[in-house]
Design a protein around this motif. Sequence first.
Motif, PDB file in Angstrom:
ATOM      1  N   PRO A  44      -3.728  13.210   2.308  1.00 40.50           N
ATOM      2  CA  PRO A  44      -3.147  11.871   2.220  1.00 40.50           C
ATOM      3  C   PRO A  44      -3.894  11.033   1.188  1.00 40.50           C
ATOM      4  O   PRO A  44      -5.117  11.097   1.087  1.00 40.50           O
ATOM      5  N   ARG A  45      -3.146  10.266   0.421  1.00 40.98           N
ATOM      6  CA  ARG A  45      -3.700   9.354  -0.582  1.00 40.98           C
ATOM      7  C   ARG A  45      -3.030   7.996  -0.392  1.00 40.98           C
ATOM      8  O   ARG A  45      -1.886   7.914   0.055  1.00 40.98           O
ATOM      9  N   SER A  46      -3.737   6.938  -0.770  1.00 40.77           N
ATOM     10  CA  SER A  46      -3.112   5.616  -0.744  1.00 40.77           C
ATOM     11  C   SER A  46      -3.699   4.754  -1.840  1.00 40.77           C
ATOM     12  O   SER A  46      -4.840   4.965  -2.275  1.00 40.77           O
ATOM     13  N   CYS A  47      -2.903   3.828  -2.302  1.00 42.57           N
ATOM     14  CA  CYS A  47      -3.362   2.868  -3.301  1.00 42.57           C
ATOM     15  C   CYS A  47      -2.540   1.594  -3.151  1.00 42.57           C
ATOM     16  O   CYS A  47      -1.465   1.592  -2.564  1.00 42.57           O
ATOM     17  N   GLU A 103       0.879  -1.166   0.000  1.00 41.37           N
ATOM     18  CA  GLU A 103       0.000   0.000   0.000  1.00 41.37           C
ATOM     19  C   GLU A 103       0.919   1.219   0.000  1.00 41.37           C
ATOM     20  O   GLU A 103       1.741   1.382   0.904  1.00 41.37           O
ATOM     21  N   LEU A 104       0.795   2.030  -1.020  1.00 48.78           N
ATOM     22  CA  LEU A 104       1.608   3.233  -1.150  1.00 48.78           C
ATOM     23  C   LEU A 104       0.844   4.404  -0.547  1.00 48.78           C
ATOM     24  O   LEU A 104      -0.319   4.634  -0.884  1.00 48.78           O
ATOM     25  N   HIS A 105       1.504   5.142   0.345  1.00 47.19           N
ATOM     26  CA  HIS A 105       0.916   6.308   1.000  1.00 47.19           C
ATOM     27  C   HIS A 105       1.631   7.551   0.490  1.00 47.19           C
ATOM     28  O   HIS A 105       2.839   7.699   0.702  1.00 47.19           O
ATOM     29  N   THR A 106       0.890   8.406  -0.212  1.00 47.44           N
ATOM     30  CA  THR A 106       1.457   9.626  -0.773  1.00 47.44           C
ATOM     31  C   THR A 106       0.655  10.822  -0.279  1.00 47.44           C
ATOM     32  O   THR A 106      -0.335  10.683   0.428  1.00 47.44           O
TER      33      THR A 106
END
Length: 146
Positions: free
Chosen positions: A51-54, A40-43
């Motif tokens: 905050p965004r994640s994918c 899970e990438l947290h940007t």
Amino acid sequence: MIPRPTRDWAPKLMNWAHRLVLTVSGGRLLDRPFGMPVVELHTVGRKSGLPRSCYLTTPVHDDQRLILVASKGGDDRDPDWYRNLMATPDAEITLDGNRIPIHARTADPQEKAELWPEVVRAYRGYAKYQERTSRDIPLVICDLRP
């Protein structure tokens, strides 16, 4: 050609479904699609600052770094997560339940030439994605930070 709104929502829907399955299964289902670990990438959103994640797979990885493929399924545009990460390269990933700080950068042409065969060996679909687009699909080197 698939209409652009459909192309934009399909990955988001797939990410939502992946998150749901991982959550409901306690991380036991879909944690290694095609044999690749899921991270899970947290940007941070480059426009919103939110905050965004994918969820992404990492076809090449070791204890010092992992590689992400900014393929967007062969779309002619870079994925939002990639643009967010290039705007703010210090981010985090969650791998095997551990949240780990990373510093990301796009592989230079020589690094990509060395890594691309390993990426395609891990999942042949990446080669098909590259054939679908005139865009050179970036490989992102994420150095794990202590």
